[in-house]
Design an enzyme around this catalytic site. Structure first.
Site, mmCIF file in Angstrom:
data_model
loop_
_atom_site.group_PDB
_atom_site.id
_atom_site.type_symbol
_atom_site.label_atom_id
_atom_site.label_comp_id
_atom_site.label_asym_id
_atom_site.label_seq_id
_atom_site.Cartn_x
_atom_site.Cartn_y
_atom_site.Cartn_z
ATOM 1 N N GLY A 274 -6.833 -1.205 -4.886
ATOM 2 C CA GLY A 274 -7.158 -2.329 -5.774
ATOM 3 C C GLY A 274 -6.860 -2.063 -7.245
ATOM 4 O O GLY A 274 -7.173 -2.866 -8.116
ATOM 5 N N ASP B 128 -11.674 3.150 0.527
ATOM 6 C CA ASP B 128 -11.616 3.287 1.993
ATOM 7 C C ASP B 128 -12.871 2.736 2.675
ATOM 8 O O ASP B 128 -13.989 3.021 2.250
ATOM 9 C CB ASP B 128 -11.475 4.767 2.367
ATOM 10 N N GLU C 8 -3.301 1.226 -2.907
ATOM 11 C CA GLU C 8 -3.613 1.654 -4.276
ATOM 12 C C GLU C 8 -5.050 1.275 -4.627
ATOM 13 O O GLU C 8 -5.372 1.161 -5.805
ATOM 14 C CB GLU C 8 -2.607 1.110 -5.301
ATOM 15 N N ASP D 257 0.868 5.171 -0.103
ATOM 16 C CA ASP D 257 -0.464 5.467 -0.625
ATOM 17 C C ASP D 257 -0.382 6.217 -1.959
ATOM 18 O O ASP D 257 0.135 7.341 -2.020
ATOM 19 C CB ASP D 257 -1.189 6.309 0.445
#
Ligand code: GLA
Length: 452
Positions: free
Chosen positions: A255, A276, A253, A216
């Site tokens: 997008g 999210d 990431e 992430d």
């Protein structure tokens, strides 16, 4: 977390820094009530809080938020800059020939996940029938990370006393264990990330028996720029490969940086195309719409990820959850359940374990459907490996309406021989080259149509 705000009358503007990413925020202060938005979602509050005794208390999405006035040590740790590696493609790891299926802890538990919970969820994955339906990954998201030892090896925190033993337990159930980290110094929830420890962490995960890594971006944004995304993800892709253990590599990431165009070159098996998801119709539909321009990048081994499932979490209707499942299947999205597998309603089970819908998601051709809009109806068509097509018509409107699927709108040669409603499990008839049905508000008509 650091929230820096300037007030001008009732207008607020500033920056939200999770010890991870930094987001510009804007909003209002009405009395002691503060509402903040991020530019991308002007209709959905990012944070709502009240000023209580000088502290800001409220909710950020589904997470409680409690901010005290800033002190000198609340900012990010200072780290030495490590230049990202030169671009050099990492070969495909041979995994995820169809979109990964499993469960992830974040949507339901956020920071409340621990060893005991993961074990009971693994048990429920088996007893509920989810494993046999194809859901094999049990993924621990953020907040498992402890401190590094004197040699710099990452250790799990008190919630996970023995990660190797947990992996052994999950494996004994015929399941696989996933975990989470960040290329930055901190994860999104502020725990240690893999920055400067990439090879070491990959080795640790492999030694524990980890089968899946969600990586992430978070605080990597404080060290690197968007142009560095590929190189930064490549570093971990190469490190995972070097371990020799098959580990699914999930890029998170949001997008950024047209990820689909380089994701396969870092041996990424899936990559987020959106922010999210929340357990809300607008969020679910918003995420799938954002996924639309990425269709060309989906295929066996590497998938666009519009984020995890919210099915069964309680804030959408069953029709809306069936739409959620239909759209994820039509777009060949990874299926990571985010609900409590230990207490699923019959409706939730029938949605998550509808074998005919799962077969659309897992189709070996690996095509991602694209939509065509007609008023409040949106039609998604996905070509399938056997020459047939899956077609989903979503009623985005607030009232029931009739949809017609014309054979001439489908990429099929010959006349329709078989059409089946994948939610009712009943064959339906195309008459004079078309099929019409009434679709309730927010529901989806999902058919498999073939000329053989
Ligand atoms: C980010 C990710 C989420 C989740 C959290 C954990 O917000 O997009 O999916 O992993 O971090 O902190």
């Amino acid at each position: 977390m650091l929230l820096e705000l300037k007030q001008n009358g009732s207008e607020l503007s500033g920056t939200f820094k999770s010890p991870g990413f930094s987001l510009p925020v804007n909003g209002t202060a009405q009395g002691t009530h503060v509402t903040l938005f991020v530019a991308k979602h002007p209709d959905r509050p990012f944070l709502q809080a009240d000023l209580v005794n000088g502290n800001l208390q409220g909710m950020r999405g589904r997470h409680t938020f409690n901010a005290t006035p800033a002190g000198p040590n609340d900012d990010l740790p200072t780290v030495a800059y490590i230049a990202p590696p030169a671009i050099q493609p990492v070969p495909w790891n041979g995994l995820a020939k169809t979109p990964p299926m499993g469960w992830n802890s974040w949507n339901l538990f956020a920071d409340k996940v621990d060893d005991a919970t993961v074990r009971t969820m693994a048990d429920a994955m088996v007893s509920s029938g989810m494993r046999d339906a194809g859901y094999v990954y049990i993924n621990i998201d953020d907040t498992w990370e402890g401190v590094r030892d004197a040699q710099g090896n990452i250790q799990s925190n008190h919630k996970f006393p023995d990660m190797k033993a947990l992996a052994d337990y999950v494996h004994s159930k015929g399941l696989k264990l996933g975990i989470y980290s960040s290329p930055g110094p901190r994860t999104c929830a502020g725990y240690p990330g893999s920055y400067g420890h990439e090879e070491q962490d990959a080795k640790t995960l492999a030694a524990w028996g980890i089968d899946y890594l969600k990586y992430d971006w978070c605080s990597a944004s404080t060290v690197y720029q968007e142009k560095d995304l590929q190189a930064v993800y490549q570093k971990m892709g190469a490190a995972l490969r070097a371990t020799g253990r098959p580990i699914v590599f999930s890029l998170c990431e949001y997008g950024l940086g047209n990820v689909g165009s380089w994701g396969p070159q870092v041996s990424g098996n899936l990559w987020r195309t959106t922010g999210d998801i929340r357990d809300a119709w607008s969020s679910m539909i918003g995420n799938i719409e954002e996924q639309v321009p990425t269709a060309q990048y989906a295929g066996p081994g590497h998938w666009n990820d519009p984020d995890m499932l919210e099915i069964g979490n309680g804030h959408m209707t069953d029709d809306e959850y069936r739409t959620h499942m239909s759209l994820w299947a039509l777009t060949a999205a990874p299926l990571l359940a985010g609900n409590d597998l230990r207490s699923m309603s019959e409706a939730t089970k029938s949605i998550l374990m509808n074998h005919e819908v799962l077969a659309v998601d897992q189709d070996t051709l690996g095509k991602q459907a694209s939509p065509v809009k007609n008023g409040t109806m949106e039609t998604w068509v996905k070509p399938l490996a056997d020459g047939g097509v899956a077609v989903g018509v979503v009623n985005l409107g607030g009232a029931a309406a009739t949809a017609t699927i014309a054979q001439t709108d489908l990429p099929l040669h010959g006349t329709v021989k078989k059409a089946r409603n994948l939610w009712t499990h009943a064959d339906v008839k195309f008459a004079n080259g078309s099929y019409s049905a009434e679709i309730p508000s927010h529901a989806t008509l999902l058919l498999k149509v073939s000329t053989r």
